[in-house]
Design an enzyme around this catalytic site. Structure first.
Site, PDB file in Angstrom:
ATOM      1  N   SER A  19       0.838  -1.215   0.000  1.00 16.89           N
ATOM      2  CA  SER A  19       0.000   0.000   0.000  1.00 16.89           C
ATOM      3  C   SER A  19       0.868   1.259   0.000  1.00 16.89           C
ATOM      4  O   SER A  19       0.482   2.286  -0.576  1.00 16.89           O
ATOM      5  CB  SER A  19      -0.982   0.003   1.173  1.00 16.89           C
ATOM      6  N   LEU A  96      11.075  -6.866   4.168  1.00 18.93           N
ATOM      7  CA  LEU A  96      11.394  -7.559   5.413  1.00 18.93           C
ATOM      8  C   LEU A  96      12.816  -8.099   5.514  1.00 18.93           C
ATOM      9  O   LEU A  96      13.216  -8.589   6.571  1.00 18.93           O
ATOM     10  CB  LEU A  96      10.395  -8.721   5.633  1.00 18.93           C
ATOM     11  N   LEU A  98      17.096  -7.758   5.401  1.00 14.59           N
ATOM     12  CA  LEU A  98      18.135  -6.745   5.643  1.00 14.59           C
ATOM     13  C   LEU A  98      18.864  -6.533   4.321  1.00 14.59           C
ATOM     14  O   LEU A  98      19.310  -7.499   3.690  1.00 14.59           O
ATOM     15  CB  LEU A  98      19.104  -7.268   6.714  1.00 14.59           C
ATOM     16  N   ASN A 113      13.525   4.144   4.660  1.00 15.42           N
ATOM     17  CA  ASN A 113      12.570   3.115   5.073  1.00 15.42           C
ATOM     18  C   ASN A 113      11.448   3.802   5.838  1.00 15.42           C
ATOM     19  O   ASN A 113      11.661   4.827   6.471  1.00 15.42           O
ATOM     20  CB  ASN A 113      13.271   2.106   5.993  1.00 15.42           C
ATOM     21  N   HIS A 115       8.710   3.061   8.879  1.00 20.04           N
ATOM     22  CA  HIS A 115       8.487   2.128   9.993  1.00 20.04           C
ATOM     23  C   HIS A 115       7.239   2.575  10.757  1.00 20.04           C
ATOM     24  O   HIS A 115       7.076   3.769  11.027  1.00 20.04           O
ATOM     25  CB  HIS A 115       9.723   2.143  10.905  1.00 20.04           C
ATOM     26  N   SER A 147       7.553   6.583  11.200  1.00 22.80           N
ATOM     27  CA  SER A 147       8.881   7.206  11.084  1.00 22.80           C
ATOM     28  C   SER A 147       9.452   6.893   9.710  1.00 22.80           C
ATOM     29  O   SER A 147       9.356   5.757   9.237  1.00 22.80           O
ATOM     30  CB  SER A 147       9.856   6.624  12.115  1.00 22.80           C
ATOM     31  N   ASP A 156      16.416  -0.494  11.149  1.00 25.59           N
ATOM     32  CA  ASP A 156      15.707   0.648  11.753  1.00 25.59           C
ATOM     33  C   ASP A 156      16.614   1.598  12.521  1.00 25.59           C
ATOM     34  O   ASP A 156      16.212   2.204  13.515  1.00 25.59           O
ATOM     35  CB  ASP A 156      14.590   0.153  12.705  1.00 25.59           C
TER      36      ASP A 156
HETATM   37  C1  GRF Z   1       3.963  -0.594   6.757  1.00 27.35           C
HETATM   38  O1  GRF Z   1       3.293  -0.472   7.982  1.00 27.35           O
HETATM   39  C2  GRF Z   1       5.385  -0.112   6.863  1.00 27.35           C
HETATM   40  O2  GRF Z   1       5.556   0.899   7.809  1.00 27.35           O
HETATM   41  C3  GRF Z   1       6.103  -1.343   7.353  1.00 27.35           C
HETATM   42  O3  GRF Z   1       5.464  -2.415   6.708  1.00 27.35           O
HETATM   43  C4  GRF Z   1       4.133  -2.054   6.345  1.00 27.35           C
HETATM   44  C5  GRF Z   1       4.019  -2.268   4.877  1.00 27.35           C
HETATM   45  O4  GRF Z   1       2.723  -2.104   4.404  1.00 27.35           O
HETATM   46  N1  GRF Z   1       7.518  -1.241   7.117  1.00 27.35           N
HETATM   47  P1  GRF Z   1       2.452  -2.060   2.846  1.00 27.35           P
HETATM   48  O5  GRF Z   1       3.062  -3.332   2.239  1.00 27.35           O
HETATM   49  O6  GRF Z   1       3.094  -0.832   2.301  1.00 27.35           O
HETATM   50  O7  GRF Z   1       0.967  -2.041   2.707  1.00 27.35           O
END
Ligand code: GRF
Length: 205
Positions: A19, A96, A98, A113, A115, A147, A156
């Site tokens: 998203s 997800l 590194l 990134n 978070h 963030s 992070d």
């Molecule tokens: C988001 O909450 C982002 O902050 C985190 O993973 C989620 C990814 O959501 N790192 P999407 O795949 O962008 O819908």
């Protein structure tokens, strides 16, 4: 409309729904983000974000770091692909894995990134998705948020560029909190990328 030729090229790295990828694609269309999303890299074959990329006509591929004998080899391969596509910036959006250090070195201060918490709290290895929101609720935090930070070699850990605060409500569940934070992520991420591209952050060398 301005042609893409003069615009910086961004590669978006995903692992799931995408998203945030969608919000970046949309922002390039409205002009909030003056860049081209030129490539989508997914760590997972079944990530729905790959369909979003296809719908937007963006080239994408699946890249599995552990298919390579060492992270160094994966990193070299990935840097080669990114250079072949003339990528200027990398945006991690729910990615997800590194990033191999070779990629971080090649794109120092040009990787960001997003978070779903107020870093430096609730970050680090294992702190992703519902784990983050569960931890925030378990600690009875009154606020959480999103963030955007520079990516370095540690999960992070890099310099925080911007944060958006979100109230934690008494009846929040991990899902309701995640949804409220995500709504803010979608507004925050394109704006921060635009500022980064415009050189509006004074970054450590
Ligand atoms: C988001 O909450 C982002 O902050 C985190 O993973 C989620 C990814 O959501 N790192 P999407 O795949 O962008 O819908």
């Amino acid at each position: 409309m301005e042609s893409n030729e003069s615009k910086p090229k961004i590669a978006v790295f995903i692992s799931g729904g995408g998203s945030n990828l969608q919000s970046l694609i949309d922002a390039t269309k409205t002009g909030i983000l003056s860049a081209e999303i030129a490539l989508v890299v997914s760590s997972k074959r079944k990530a729905y974000g790959l369909e979003r990329a296809a719908k937007a006509g963006i080239e994408s591929f699946v890249f599995k770091i552990n298919k390579y004998p060492t992270p160094e080899e994966a990193g070299k391969e990935l840097v080669g692909i990114l250079h072949d596509h003339d990528i200027d910036y990398i945006a991690l959006a729910g990615y997800l894995s590194l990033l191999p250090p070779e990629v971080v070195r090649a794109y120092r201060n040009r990787i960001v990134n997003i978070h779903p918490a107020l870093l430096p709290k609730y970050g680090g290895k294992g702190m992703y998705g519902h784990h983050v929101h569960e931890a925030v609720l378990a600690a009875h935090e009154k606020e959480s948020g999103a963030s955007v930070h520079i990516v370095d070699e540690i999960y992070d850990n890099g310099e925080i560029l911007e944060q958006k605060r979100v109230a934690v409500l008494p009846d929040d569940t991990p899902d309701s909190l995640a949804a409220r934070v995500l709504e803010q992520e979608h507004k925050l991420y394109p704006r921060v990328l635009q500022k980064l591209i415009k050189g509006e952050y004074n970054l450590d060398k």
